[in-house]
Design a protein around this motif. Structure first.
Motif, PDB file in Angstrom:
ATOM      1  N   VAL A  30     -72.579 110.043  39.550  1.00  0.00           N
ATOM      2  CA  VAL A  30     -71.422 109.980  38.914  1.00  0.00           C
ATOM      3  C   VAL A  30     -70.724 108.675  39.128  1.00  0.00           C
ATOM      4  O   VAL A  30     -69.993 108.460  40.350  1.00  0.00           O
ATOM      5  CB  VAL A  30     -70.574 110.965  39.018  1.00  0.00           C
ATOM      6  CG1 VAL A  30     -69.236 110.846  38.272  1.00  0.00           C
ATOM      7  CG2 VAL A  30     -71.063 112.360  38.719  1.00  0.00           C
ATOM      8  N   VAL A  31     -70.596 107.762  38.243  1.00  0.00           N
ATOM      9  CA  VAL A  31     -69.678 106.346  38.533  1.00  0.00           C
ATOM     10  C   VAL A  31     -68.295 106.489  38.044  1.00  0.00           C
ATOM     11  O   VAL A  31     -67.419 105.826  38.761  1.00  0.00           O
ATOM     12  CB  VAL A  31     -70.538 105.462  37.549  1.00  0.00           C
ATOM     13  CG1 VAL A  31     -69.815 104.027  37.784  1.00  0.00           C
ATOM     14  CG2 VAL A  31     -71.987 105.247  37.935  1.00  0.00           C
ATOM     15  N   ALA A  32     -67.798 107.297  37.106  1.00  0.00           N
ATOM     16  CA  ALA A  32     -66.507 107.227  36.626  1.00  0.00           C
ATOM     17  C   ALA A  32     -66.218 108.714  36.203  1.00  0.00           C
ATOM     18  O   ALA A  32     -66.802 109.430  35.422  1.00  0.00           O
ATOM     19  CB  ALA A  32     -66.407 106.262  35.512  1.00  0.00           C
ATOM     20  N   LEU A  33     -64.906 109.140  36.678  1.00  0.00           N
ATOM     21  CA  LEU A  33     -64.451 110.377  36.314  1.00  0.00           C
ATOM     22  C   LEU A  33     -63.097 110.069  35.541  1.00  0.00           C
ATOM     23  O   LEU A  33     -62.086 109.527  36.104  1.00  0.00           O
ATOM     24  CB  LEU A  33     -64.257 111.426  37.269  1.00  0.00           C
ATOM     25  CG  LEU A  33     -65.551 111.916  37.992  1.00  0.00           C
ATOM     26  CD1 LEU A  33     -65.123 112.812  39.227  1.00  0.00           C
ATOM     27  CD2 LEU A  33     -66.294 112.843  37.088  1.00  0.00           C
ATOM     28  N   CYS A  34     -62.997 110.742  34.283  1.00  0.00           N
ATOM     29  CA  CYS A  34     -61.799 110.485  33.639  1.00  0.00           C
ATOM     30  C   CYS A  34     -60.904 111.715  33.094  1.00  0.00           C
ATOM     31  O   CYS A  34     -61.461 112.481  32.509  1.00  0.00           O
ATOM     32  CB  CYS A  34     -62.022 109.662  32.254  1.00  0.00           C
ATOM     33  SG  CYS A  34     -62.895 108.106  32.709  1.00  0.00           S
ATOM     34  N   ALA A  35     -59.588 111.811  33.390  1.00  0.00           N
ATOM     35  CA  ALA A  35     -58.935 112.917  32.958  1.00  0.00           C
ATOM     36  C   ALA A  35     -57.698 112.362  32.340  1.00  0.00           C
ATOM     37  O   ALA A  35     -57.244 111.322  32.258  1.00  0.00           O
ATOM     38  CB  ALA A  35     -58.795 113.886  34.122  1.00  0.00           C
ATOM     39  N   HIS A  36     -56.692 113.382  31.934  1.00  0.00           N
ATOM     40  CA  HIS A  36     -55.552 113.170  31.206  1.00  0.00           C
ATOM     41  C   HIS A  36     -54.453 113.411  32.256  1.00  0.00           C
ATOM     42  O   HIS A  36     -53.720 112.425  32.708  1.00  0.00           O
ATOM     43  CB  HIS A  36     -55.237 113.846  30.041  1.00  0.00           C
ATOM     44  CG  HIS A  36     -54.056 113.534  29.445  1.00  0.00           C
ATOM     45  ND1 HIS A  36     -53.466 112.262  29.314  1.00  0.00           N
ATOM     46  CD2 HIS A  36     -52.893 114.292  28.662  1.00  0.00           C
ATOM     47  CE1 HIS A  36     -52.459 112.314  28.638  1.00  0.00           C
ATOM     48  NE2 HIS A  36     -51.878 113.492  28.278  1.00  0.00           N
ATOM     49  N   ARG A  37     -54.264 114.908  32.698  1.00  0.00           N
ATOM     50  CA  ARG A  37     -52.975 115.069  33.453  1.00  0.00           C
ATOM     51  C   ARG A  37     -53.504 116.115  34.842  1.00  0.00           C
ATOM     52  O   ARG A  37     -52.615 116.133  35.635  1.00  0.00           O
ATOM     53  CB  ARG A  37     -51.880 115.957  32.677  1.00  0.00           C
ATOM     54  CG  ARG A  37     -51.225 115.025  31.654  1.00  0.00           C
ATOM     55  CD  ARG A  37     -50.062 115.696  31.028  1.00  0.00           C
ATOM     56  NE  ARG A  37     -49.319 116.123  32.176  1.00  0.00           N
ATOM     57  CZ  ARG A  37     -48.180 115.354  32.729  1.00  0.00           C
ATOM     58  NH1 ARG A  37     -48.081 114.077  32.200  1.00  0.00           N
ATOM     59  NH2 ARG A  37     -47.523 116.162  33.524  1.00  0.00           N
ATOM     60  N   GLN A  38     -54.739 116.728  34.773  1.00  0.00           N
ATOM     61  CA  GLN A  38     -55.015 117.302  35.916  1.00  0.00           C
ATOM     62  C   GLN A  38     -55.548 116.604  37.109  1.00  0.00           C
ATOM     63  O   GLN A  38     -56.636 116.561  37.257  1.00  0.00           O
ATOM     64  CB  GLN A  38     -56.024 118.413  35.357  1.00  0.00           C
ATOM     65  CG  GLN A  38     -55.555 119.272  34.102  1.00  0.00           C
ATOM     66  CD  GLN A  38     -56.724 120.501  33.791  1.00  0.00           C
ATOM     67  OE1 GLN A  38     -56.995 121.219  34.739  1.00  0.00           O
ATOM     68  NE2 GLN A  38     -57.356 120.301  32.768  1.00  0.00           N
ATOM     69  N   ALA A  39     -54.586 116.004  37.656  1.00  0.00           N
ATOM     70  CA  ALA A  39     -54.754 115.438  38.853  1.00  0.00           C
ATOM     71  C   ALA A  39     -55.290 116.051  39.979  1.00  0.00           C
ATOM     72  O   ALA A  39     -56.107 115.704  40.757  1.00  0.00           O
ATOM     73  CB  ALA A  39     -53.302 114.552  39.383  1.00  0.00           C
ATOM     74  N   ASP A  40     -54.916 117.174  40.338  1.00  0.00           N
ATOM     75  CA  ASP A  40     -55.433 117.930  41.299  1.00  0.00           C
ATOM     76  C   ASP A  40     -56.736 118.431  41.249  1.00  0.00           C
ATOM     77  O   ASP A  40     -57.690 118.178  42.138  1.00  0.00           O
ATOM     78  CB  ASP A  40     -54.480 119.391  41.655  1.00  0.00           C
ATOM     79  CG  ASP A  40     -53.048 119.060  42.006  1.00  0.00           C
ATOM     80  OD1 ASP A  40     -53.053 118.120  42.688  1.00  0.00           O
ATOM     81  OD2 ASP A  40     -52.358 120.071  41.791  1.00  0.00           O
ATOM     82  N   ARG A  41     -57.142 118.631  40.042  1.00  0.00           N
ATOM     83  CA  ARG A  41     -58.539 118.879  39.726  1.00  0.00           C
ATOM     84  C   ARG A  41     -59.651 117.596  39.799  1.00  0.00           C
ATOM     85  O   ARG A  41     -60.362 117.552  40.351  1.00  0.00           O
ATOM     86  CB  ARG A  41     -58.838 119.848  38.253  1.00  0.00           C
ATOM     87  CG  ARG A  41     -60.329 120.011  38.030  1.00  0.00           C
ATOM     88  CD  ARG A  41     -60.378 120.846  36.756  1.00  0.00           C
ATOM     89  NE  ARG A  41     -60.148 122.179  37.128  1.00  0.00           N
ATOM     90  CZ  ARG A  41     -60.322 123.205  35.857  1.00  0.00           C
ATOM     91  NH1 ARG A  41     -60.721 122.859  34.754  1.00  0.00           N
ATOM     92  NH2 ARG A  41     -60.076 124.360  36.347  1.00  0.00           N
ATOM     93  N   LEU A  42     -59.002 116.767  39.419  1.00  0.00           N
ATOM     94  CA  LEU A  42     -59.638 115.457  39.484  1.00  0.00           C
ATOM     95  C   LEU A  42     -59.684 115.080  41.013  1.00  0.00           C
ATOM     96  O   LEU A  42     -60.667 114.538  41.317  1.00  0.00           O
ATOM     97  CB  LEU A  42     -58.957 114.156  38.742  1.00  0.00           C
ATOM     98  CG  LEU A  42     -59.655 112.905  38.506  1.00  0.00           C
ATOM     99  CD1 LEU A  42     -61.057 113.177  37.829  1.00  0.00           C
ATOM    100  CD2 LEU A  42     -58.709 111.824  37.501  1.00  0.00           C
TER     101      LEU A  42
END
Length: 394
Positions: A30-42
């Protein structure tokens, strides 16, 4: 080793993708993980998978995440905003992009991945619904590989001939059947649908999904969008794509051949199956899914959808028939109407009425030749839907 960017890593598809990946760490990075607002899960995902990059939608959230990761000794670099998503989709070291951002926000980075010639695992419906001709042209011209993640389209992909190139006659294909569970209100009296709540609409009987997609399943707009997707993915006209309600969700879709054969893909309703199939294609890898026990299934039921109960499905066929901007208008109005329903501003049955009214108001069949034209049509339709809802609420 395949190197991946996951657009939408904290949603249901992203979480399922990471569950498959952790079973095959020797094959995938995994090189990049992208989310919107779920900072804790990210944050938790970054600690486990140690990607080089992470993206959040807002600068304050991104700054906080970066500080937390640094304090935890994680070297992941954190960025924010739509432009960062596009960069992650086009990173030179990335082979594969999981496109799992829900809604129109997922279109620009998914299109960017196509322009960069990536292997795209497509779970974002809007790339094809909003911009089918633009997106498919980018795939062809840039040598991208497109593999469907929706369980229905993945099932069709598996059931078509291995050398299928978009020619029904040459492949002996008569047509496609998309199966639909019918959602939580299949047996409810039509007169009672006006009073259903967002929580009731999101209580899908078979699948675990986000709230927007769950509402789309309840209205069967999800299946309508999948009809439009199937048209673009497999070069099949609308009249050759049928929807059949199958409440057990065991058969995920079918291909009918001219010799009378019907080939279907079966399995337990678990998105890890199509994700694993696309990740490893043309090989097979374990997904962590329980094998299907046909003796426990006992019986399978099928019925034609009632378009009076599910008018959103009829609207999707209408949009596909009108062509051009009609599908973009349909999708935009639906996103606005679903959000208004989730916020309890309109009734469940008003979703279809809002979409139909916006489609009636705006020009149909306008050719869209670029991303800018698609996004302009999207904005116009959203504004029309928002004005309509504001007037009705007032």
């Amino acid at each position: 080793m395949q190197q991946l960017t996951i657009l939408g890593s904290t949603g249901s598809i992203g979480v399922s993708t990471l569950d498959v990946l952790r079973r095959h760490r020797q094959r995938y990075r995994v090189v990049a993980l992208c989310a919107h607002r779920q900072a804790d899960r990210l944050f938790e995902q970054c600690l486990e998978f140690q990607p080089r990059h992470a993206v959040l939608g807002e600068p304050a959230l991104a700054a906080d995440l970066g500080a937390r990761l640094a304090a935890a000794g994680c070297p992941t670099r954190v960025a924010h905003g739509p432009e960062a998503l596009i960069r992650m989709a086009q990173l030179p070291e990335v082979d594969t992009v999981m496109a799992a951002i829900v809604g129109a926000a997922g279109l620009p980075p998914t299109l960017a991945a196509a322009v960069a010639g990536k292997k795209i695992l497509l779970a974002n419906k809007e790339a094809l619904v909003m911009a089918g001709s633009v997106f498919m042209r980018a795939v062809r011209e840039n040598g991208a590989t497109l593999l469907p993640i929706d369980s229905e389209h993945n099932a069709i992909f598996q059931s078509l001939p291995a050398n299928y190139a978009g020619d029904l006659a040459a492949s002996g294909v008569l047509g496609l059947y998309l199966t639909a569970s019918g959602g939580p209100f299949l047996g409810m009296a039509t007169a009672d649908l006006d009073a259903v709540s967002p929580d009731e609409a999101c209580a899908h009987p078979n699948w675990v999904m986000g709230r927007k997609i769950s509402v789309d399943c309840a209205t069967m707009m999800n299946k309508g969008l999948e009809v439009i997707e199937a048209h673009w993915l497999f070069n099949v006209p609308a009249e050759r794509i049928q929807v059949v309600i199958h409440p057990q969700s065991v058969i995920h879709s079918l291909v009918q051949y001219v010799d009378g054969s019907v080939i279907a893909e079966l399995g337990n309703p678990d998105m890890r199956t199509p994700i694993a199939h696309a990740l490893a294609y043309p090989q097979r890898i374990a997904a962590g899914v329980e094998p299907l026990d046909l003796s426990q299934v006992a019986s399978l039921h099928f019925e034609r959808p009632d378009l009076a109960r599910f008018p959103c499905l009829a609207l999707a066929y209408r949009a596909l028939s009108e062509g051009g901007s009609a599908s973009t208008t349909l999708n935009a109005a639906n996103e606005v109407a679903v959000q208004a329903f989730l916020e309890r501003k309109i009734a469940f049955t008003a979703i279809a009425r809002v979409i139909a009214t916006v489609m009636d108001q705006l020009p149909a069949g306008v050719a869209l030749g670029s991303l800018d034209e698609v996004l302009t049509a999207d904005r116009v339709a959203r504004a029309a839907a928002e004005q309509l809802i504001a007037r009705s609420s007032g």
